[in-house]
Design a protein around this motif. Structure first.
Motif, PDB file in Angstrom:
ATOM      1  N   VAL A 164      41.974  41.560  35.700  1.00 23.06           N
ATOM      2  CA  VAL A 164      42.998  41.345  34.685  1.00 23.06           C
ATOM      3  C   VAL A 164      43.522  39.917  34.770  1.00 23.06           C
ATOM      4  O   VAL A 164      43.565  39.197  33.755  1.00 23.06           O
ATOM      5  N   VAL A 165      43.928  39.486  35.952  1.00 25.32           N
ATOM      6  CA  VAL A 165      44.414  38.122  36.155  1.00 25.32           C
ATOM      7  C   VAL A 165      43.568  37.457  37.231  1.00 25.32           C
ATOM      8  O   VAL A 165      43.368  38.018  38.312  1.00 25.32           O
ATOM      9  N   GLU A 166      43.071  36.274  36.936  1.00 24.15           N
ATOM     10  CA  GLU A 166      42.218  35.563  37.885  1.00 24.15           C
ATOM     11  C   GLU A 166      42.945  35.331  39.208  1.00 24.15           C
ATOM     12  O   GLU A 166      44.110  34.934  39.248  1.00 24.15           O
ATOM     13  N   GLY A 167      42.244  35.625  40.311  1.00 23.72           N
ATOM     14  CA  GLY A 167      42.788  35.389  41.636  1.00 23.72           C
ATOM     15  C   GLY A 167      43.580  36.542  42.203  1.00 23.72           C
ATOM     16  O   GLY A 167      44.069  36.448  43.327  1.00 23.72           O
ATOM     17  N   PHE A 168      43.708  37.631  41.429  1.00 23.86           N
ATOM     18  CA  PHE A 168      44.481  38.784  41.889  1.00 23.86           C
ATOM     19  C   PHE A 168      43.626  40.043  41.758  1.00 23.86           C
ATOM     20  O   PHE A 168      42.922  40.234  40.763  1.00 23.86           O
ATOM     21  N   GLU A 169      43.724  40.912  42.758  1.00 20.63           N
ATOM     22  CA  GLU A 169      42.976  42.163  42.721  1.00 20.63           C
ATOM     23  C   GLU A 169      43.518  43.059  41.608  1.00 20.63           C
ATOM     24  O   GLU A 169      44.724  43.164  41.405  1.00 20.63           O
ATOM     25  N   THR A 170      42.612  43.691  40.892  1.00 21.51           N
ATOM     26  CA  THR A 170      42.987  44.608  39.812  1.00 21.51           C
ATOM     27  C   THR A 170      43.153  46.012  40.370  1.00 21.51           C
ATOM     28  O   THR A 170      42.258  46.528  41.043  1.00 21.51           O
ATOM     29  N   SER A 171      44.272  46.644  40.095  1.00 24.85           N
ATOM     30  CA  SER A 171      44.535  47.995  40.587  1.00 24.85           C
ATOM     31  C   SER A 171      43.858  49.028  39.698  1.00 24.85           C
ATOM     32  O   SER A 171      43.551  48.766  38.527  1.00 24.85           O
ATOM     33  N   PRO A 172      43.643  50.248  40.210  1.00 26.53           N
ATOM     34  CA  PRO A 172      43.125  51.317  39.344  1.00 26.53           C
ATOM     35  C   PRO A 172      43.997  51.569  38.121  1.00 26.53           C
ATOM     36  O   PRO A 172      43.484  51.880  37.042  1.00 26.53           O
ATOM     37  N   LEU A 173      45.325  51.426  38.273  1.00 33.15           N
ATOM     38  CA  LEU A 173      46.216  51.612  37.128  1.00 33.15           C
ATOM     39  C   LEU A 173      45.962  50.560  36.056  1.00 33.15           C
ATOM     40  O   LEU A 173      45.917  50.869  34.861  1.00 33.15           O
ATOM     41  N   GLU A 174      45.772  49.310  36.454  1.00 33.54           N
ATOM     42  CA  GLU A 174      45.479  48.255  35.494  1.00 33.54           C
ATOM     43  C   GLU A 174      44.141  48.494  34.818  1.00 33.54           C
ATOM     44  O   GLU A 174      43.999  48.276  33.606  1.00 33.54           O
ATOM     45  N   ARG A 175      43.136  48.947  35.568  1.00 34.27           N
ATOM     46  CA  ARG A 175      41.835  49.242  34.961  1.00 34.27           C
ATOM     47  C   ARG A 175      41.970  50.332  33.905  1.00 34.27           C
ATOM     48  O   ARG A 175      41.371  50.251  32.831  1.00 34.27           O
ATOM     49  N   LEU A 176      42.752  51.363  34.228  1.00 39.22           N
ATOM     50  CA  LEU A 176      42.927  52.450  33.268  1.00 39.22           C
ATOM     51  C   LEU A 176      43.508  51.920  31.969  1.00 39.22           C
ATOM     52  O   LEU A 176      43.017  52.242  30.877  1.00 39.22           O
ATOM     53  N   PHE A 177      44.544  51.103  32.065  1.00 42.26           N
ATOM     54  CA  PHE A 177      45.195  50.619  30.846  1.00 42.26           C
ATOM     55  C   PHE A 177      44.369  49.553  30.136  1.00 42.26           C
ATOM     56  O   PHE A 177      44.580  49.314  28.941  1.00 42.26           O
ATOM     57  N   ALA A 178      43.430  48.936  30.820  1.00 45.69           N
ATOM     58  CA  ALA A 178      42.519  48.013  30.147  1.00 45.69           C
ATOM     59  C   ALA A 178      41.530  48.742  29.259  1.00 45.69           C
ATOM     60  O   ALA A 178      40.909  48.127  28.381  1.00 45.69           O
TER      61      ALA A 178
END
Length: 254
Positions: A164-178
């Motif tokens: 989602v944001v470069e340089g930061f790990e994407t959480s499962p919650l963020e993946r779901l909303f993507a």
């Protein structure tokens, strides 16, 4: 191309990359990436969210975006959070989310529906070449049944290929909303080259927090006789259902 939907510019400001571009034109985003960006900000206020409702106030431009958050209703057990996304002072997307303090309800847990077939049993979803860039290419799509340009109900798996944001790990919650805004797209009942079927909102209810990389959608769209539709889905991770979605649709012939 950068391996992320957004590049951090400064505190609360993010630069949109080409991975956010939606299928309607090069200057506006698919709603998946900005939804994930707002949920990322909300989960920084509180780590778990039980319901998130987005209101689409206009196209989200492929540009520098400003994200702001607040706690609307503080509390010891339940809190209401809000977030907004703007570009050059114009708010394009808002979100309001309920956070509930967790407790152990294992003894009474139940009521979830059947599992989807696993991603390993699905096949790559066909996407026309002229729709193959931007957001659609930044997500891996697998079909159990139906999908984009196959009118009717759909059962699909998806996972973002970029963060989602470069340089930061994407959480499962963020993946779901993507991914979940695509429920209306994969289950469309109309030829979207001839009809508009645009969602004005998105509501996601979660009965547990998601895990893993894959997001499953068991999606259905219903269209009434007066230009209004509703798209719904049961959302899954590889362990089973995690919640539901609903989107109101503005339906018009082009």
């Amino acid at each position: 191309m950068m391996p992320a939907f957004y590049l951090p510019v400064s505190e609360g400001v993010f630069r949109s990359t080409a991975h956010t571009v939606g299928p309607w034109g090069p200057d506006s985003q698919h709603l998946g990436p900005p939804s994930a960006l707002l949920v990322r900000a909300l989960s920084q206020l509180r780590p778990t969210l039980s319901r998130v409702t987005f209101e689409v106030l206009g196209p989200v431009p492929v540009a520098d975006l400003t994200v702001s958050t607040s706690v609307e209703r503080p509390g010891r057990s339940v809190e209401l959070l809000s977030a907004s996304l703007s570009c050059e002072g114009r708010v394009a997307l808002t979100a309001r989310a309920w956070h509930m303090v967790g407790s152990d309800t294992t003894a009474v847990a139940g009521g979830v529906g059947p599992l989807l077939g696993p991603p390993s049993s699905a096949v790559p979803m066909e996407i026309p070449d002229h729709w193959g860039g931007g957001y659609l290419a930044a997500v891996e799509w697998l079909s159990l049944s139906g999908g984009i340009f196959t009118p009717g109900d759909a059962r699909v798996w998806a996972r973002p290929r970029v963060s989602v944001v470069e340089g930061f790990e994407t959480s499962p919650l963020e993946r779901l909303f993507a991914v979940v805004d695509s429920a209306s797209g994969v289950s469309s009942r109309v030829d979207i080259r001839k009809w508009y079927a645009i969602n004005t909102d998105l509501t996601v209810h979660l009965h547990r927090q998601p895990v893993g990389e894959w997001v499953g959608l068991d999606a259905r769209t219903t269209i009434g006789p007066d230009g209004v539709g509703v798209a719904t889905s049961v959302v899954h991770d590889v362990d089973g259902p995690v919640g539901t979605t609903a989107q109101a649709l503005f339906v018009r012939e082009r």
